[in-house]
Write a protein that holds these residues in place. Structure first.
Motif, short mmCIF file in Angstrom:
data_model
loop_
_atom_site.label_atom_id
_atom_site.label_comp_id
_atom_site.label_asym_id
_atom_site.label_seq_id
_atom_site.Cartn_x
_atom_site.Cartn_y
_atom_site.Cartn_z
N ASP A 170 4.09 2.86 10.56
CA ASP A 170 3.03 3.20 9.60
C ASP A 170 2.91 2.12 8.53
O ASP A 170 1.81 1.77 8.11
N ARG A 171 4.07 1.64 8.14
CA ARG A 171 4.11 0.60 7.13
C ARG A 171 3.41 -0.66 7.63
O ARG A 171 2.67 -1.33 6.90
N VAL A 172 3.66 -0.97 8.89
CA VAL A 172 3.01 -2.14 9.49
C VAL A 172 1.50 -1.94 9.53
O VAL A 172 0.72 -2.84 9.22
N ARG A 173 1.10 -0.73 9.89
CA ARG A 173 -0.32 -0.39 9.91
C ARG A 173 -0.96 -0.64 8.55
O ARG A 173 -2.01 -1.26 8.44
N LEU A 174 -0.29 -0.15 7.54
CA LEU A 174 -0.82 -0.29 6.18
C LEU A 174 -0.96 -1.77 5.82
O LEU A 174 -1.97 -2.20 5.26
N LYS A 175 0.05 -2.54 6.20
CA LYS A 175 0.01 -3.96 5.93
C LYS A 175 -1.21 -4.59 6.61
O LYS A 175 -1.92 -5.42 6.03
N LEU A 176 -1.47 -4.16 7.83
CA LEU A 176 -2.61 -4.69 8.57
C LEU A 176 -3.93 -4.29 7.93
O LEU A 176 -4.87 -5.08 7.86
N ILE A 177 -3.99 -3.06 7.46
CA ILE A 177 -5.20 -2.59 6.78
C ILE A 177 -5.51 -3.48 5.59
O ILE A 177 -6.64 -3.95 5.41
N LEU A 178 -4.48 -3.72 4.78
CA LEU A 178 -4.69 -4.50 3.56
C LEU A 178 -5.04 -5.95 3.88
O LEU A 178 -5.87 -6.55 3.19
N ARG A 179 -4.45 -6.47 4.91
CA ARG A 179 -4.81 -7.83 5.30
C ARG A 179 -6.27 -7.88 5.75
O ARG A 179 -7.02 -8.77 5.36
N GLY A 180 -6.66 -6.88 6.54
CA GLY A 180 -8.05 -6.80 6.97
C GLY A 180 -8.99 -6.77 5.78
O GLY A 180 -10.01 -7.46 5.77
N LYS A 181 -8.62 -6.00 4.78
CA LYS A 181 -9.45 -5.92 3.58
C LYS A 181 -9.56 -7.27 2.90
O LYS A 181 -10.64 -7.68 2.48
N ARG A 182 -8.45 -7.94 2.77
CA ARG A 182 -8.48 -9.27 2.14
C ARG A 182 -9.39 -10.22 2.92
O ARG A 182 -9.99 -11.12 2.35
N LEU A 183 -9.47 -9.99 4.21
CA LEU A 183 -10.30 -10.84 5.06
C LEU A 183 -11.77 -10.46 4.96
O LEU A 183 -12.63 -11.09 5.56
N GLN B 121 4.96 19.87 4.12
CA GLN B 121 3.59 19.38 3.92
C GLN B 121 3.57 17.94 3.43
O GLN B 121 2.52 17.34 3.27
N ASN B 122 4.75 17.38 3.22
CA ASN B 122 4.83 16.01 2.71
C ASN B 122 4.70 14.96 3.82
O ASN B 122 5.28 15.12 4.89
N ARG B 123 3.96 13.93 3.53
CA ARG B 123 3.81 12.83 4.48
C ARG B 123 5.09 12.00 4.54
O ARG B 123 5.70 11.72 3.50
N VAL B 124 5.44 11.63 5.75
CA VAL B 124 6.60 10.75 5.94
C VAL B 124 6.16 9.54 6.75
O VAL B 124 5.59 9.67 7.83
N TYR B 125 6.42 8.36 6.21
CA TYR B 125 5.97 7.12 6.85
C TYR B 125 7.14 6.39 7.50
O TYR B 125 8.19 6.21 6.87
N LEU B 126 6.93 5.98 8.75
CA LEU B 126 7.91 5.17 9.46
C LEU B 126 7.48 3.71 9.39
O LEU B 126 6.44 3.38 8.84
N ASN B 127 8.31 2.87 9.99
CA ASN B 127 8.03 1.44 9.95
C ASN B 127 6.69 1.09 10.59
O ASN B 127 5.98 0.21 10.11
N MET C 123 -4.51 5.85 9.83
CA MET C 123 -3.09 6.09 10.00
C MET C 123 -2.89 7.57 10.29
O MET C 123 -3.77 8.38 9.98
N SER C 124 -1.75 7.91 10.86
CA SER C 124 -1.43 9.33 10.99
C SER C 124 0.07 9.51 10.90
O SER C 124 0.75 9.61 11.92
N PRO C 125 0.58 9.53 9.68
CA PRO C 125 2.01 9.70 9.45
C PRO C 125 2.44 11.10 9.86
O PRO C 125 1.62 12.01 9.94
N SER C 126 3.74 11.26 10.10
CA SER C 126 4.25 12.60 10.38
C SER C 126 4.50 13.32 9.07
O SER C 126 4.22 12.81 7.99
N ARG C 127 5.05 14.53 9.18
CA ARG C 127 5.27 15.33 7.98
C ARG C 127 6.65 15.95 7.98
O ARG C 127 7.23 16.19 9.03
N THR D 123 13.95 3.91 9.19
CA THR D 123 13.77 4.04 7.75
C THR D 123 12.47 4.80 7.48
O THR D 123 11.46 4.56 8.13
N THR D 124 12.52 5.72 6.53
CA THR D 124 11.31 6.47 6.20
C THR D 124 10.89 6.15 4.77
O THR D 124 11.71 5.75 3.93
#
Lengths: 135, 135
Positions: free
Chosen positions: B50-63, B42-48, B35-39, B8-9
């Motif tokens: 990447d999504r997990v990474r983002l989730k981890l980033i936000l959790r880290g921030k909350r912490l 010129q458009n960024r495309v995020y895979l699962n 993160m380093s999504p593919s393209r 899923t993208t």
DNA sequence: GTACAGGTTTACGTTAACGTTAATTACATT
DNA sequence: AATGTAATTAACGTTAACGTAAACCTGTAC
């Protein structure tokens, strides 16, 4: 709790050392309207009530309140202590903080589980290296 | 957990909506090397992943972790773990993080207790006000 | 074919909570 | 008198984590 306790005075440097912050921070809190110590000449003199204020400021910070939020609470308390409106506002603020803290608790627990996994994998690989199974 | 789940993208706007942040933030995280999504073009495309990474980033921030700290953790995790030295270094870091998290847990529990007290006092006073005991 | 809803880069602006000089004052000690 | 220590104001600097504006491309909808 003798009379002297309330008349003890502190220089800015003393308070700074006691609470492990810089004089600059204390002056900044004053600049933001969070304290207003008296003076001898041009030097600030802090009484016990000021010291309590400072303690409250720092506690507020530990609770995750911004200085602006702490000031809001102070202002409410100073102008209209124990009014229903003020108490309800305070309840609302603590409710919000509680929600944030609850989320943080969950996050930490999840993260710890993940750390367990990482650690387990590390130890496994180390064990393999020791066995001489180096790819 | 079918094959499709991993393929899923996501567009940047989709992820932004899902996590209630702005595309700007996501681009910023990439700019910081988190993160380093593919393209496609010129458009960024995020895979699962990447999504997990983002989730981890936000959790880290909350912490309360800074983005730099999150990046450090990511880098350690990403580092090819085939040298004993690297593995042991990582173990050491995870131990340190665990200690920090444990401290945070205790802090939060204490803060929550304090919030309980504040709240209880507020409710008491409110109750008194309702009873008509207004000084 | 044109409007529009998305995406892109570049780059300057913003906020909080101080840090960091600078230039000055004042009291205490050597 | 000179040195040291602690205080003062004023004002510019700093960092993190984005916000915001400008100027552009680009596929789909009407």
């Amino acid at each position: 709790m003798s009379k002297y306790d309330d008349e003890t005075t502190y220089a800015i440097g003393e308070l700074a050392r006691e609470f492990d912050i810089t004089p600059r921070s204390i002056r900044f809190y004053e600049e933001q309207g969070l304290m207003s110590p008296s003076r001898t000449g041009q030097n600030r003199v802090y009484l016990n009530k000021d010291r309590v204020r400072l303690k409250l400021i720092l506690r507020g910070k530990r609770l995750g309140f911004s200085l602006a939020e702490v000031k809001t609470l102070f202002d409410m308390y100073d102008t209209n202590p124990n009014s229903a409106i003020q108490l309800e506002a305070m309840l609302e603020m603590t409710e919000q903080k509680r929600a944030v803290l609850k989320q943080q608790l969950e996050d930490i627990q999840m993260l710890m589980t993940e750390l367990d996994d990482v650690e387990a994998r590390c130890r496994e690989e180390l064990a393999e290296l020791k066995r001489g199974n180096i790819a």
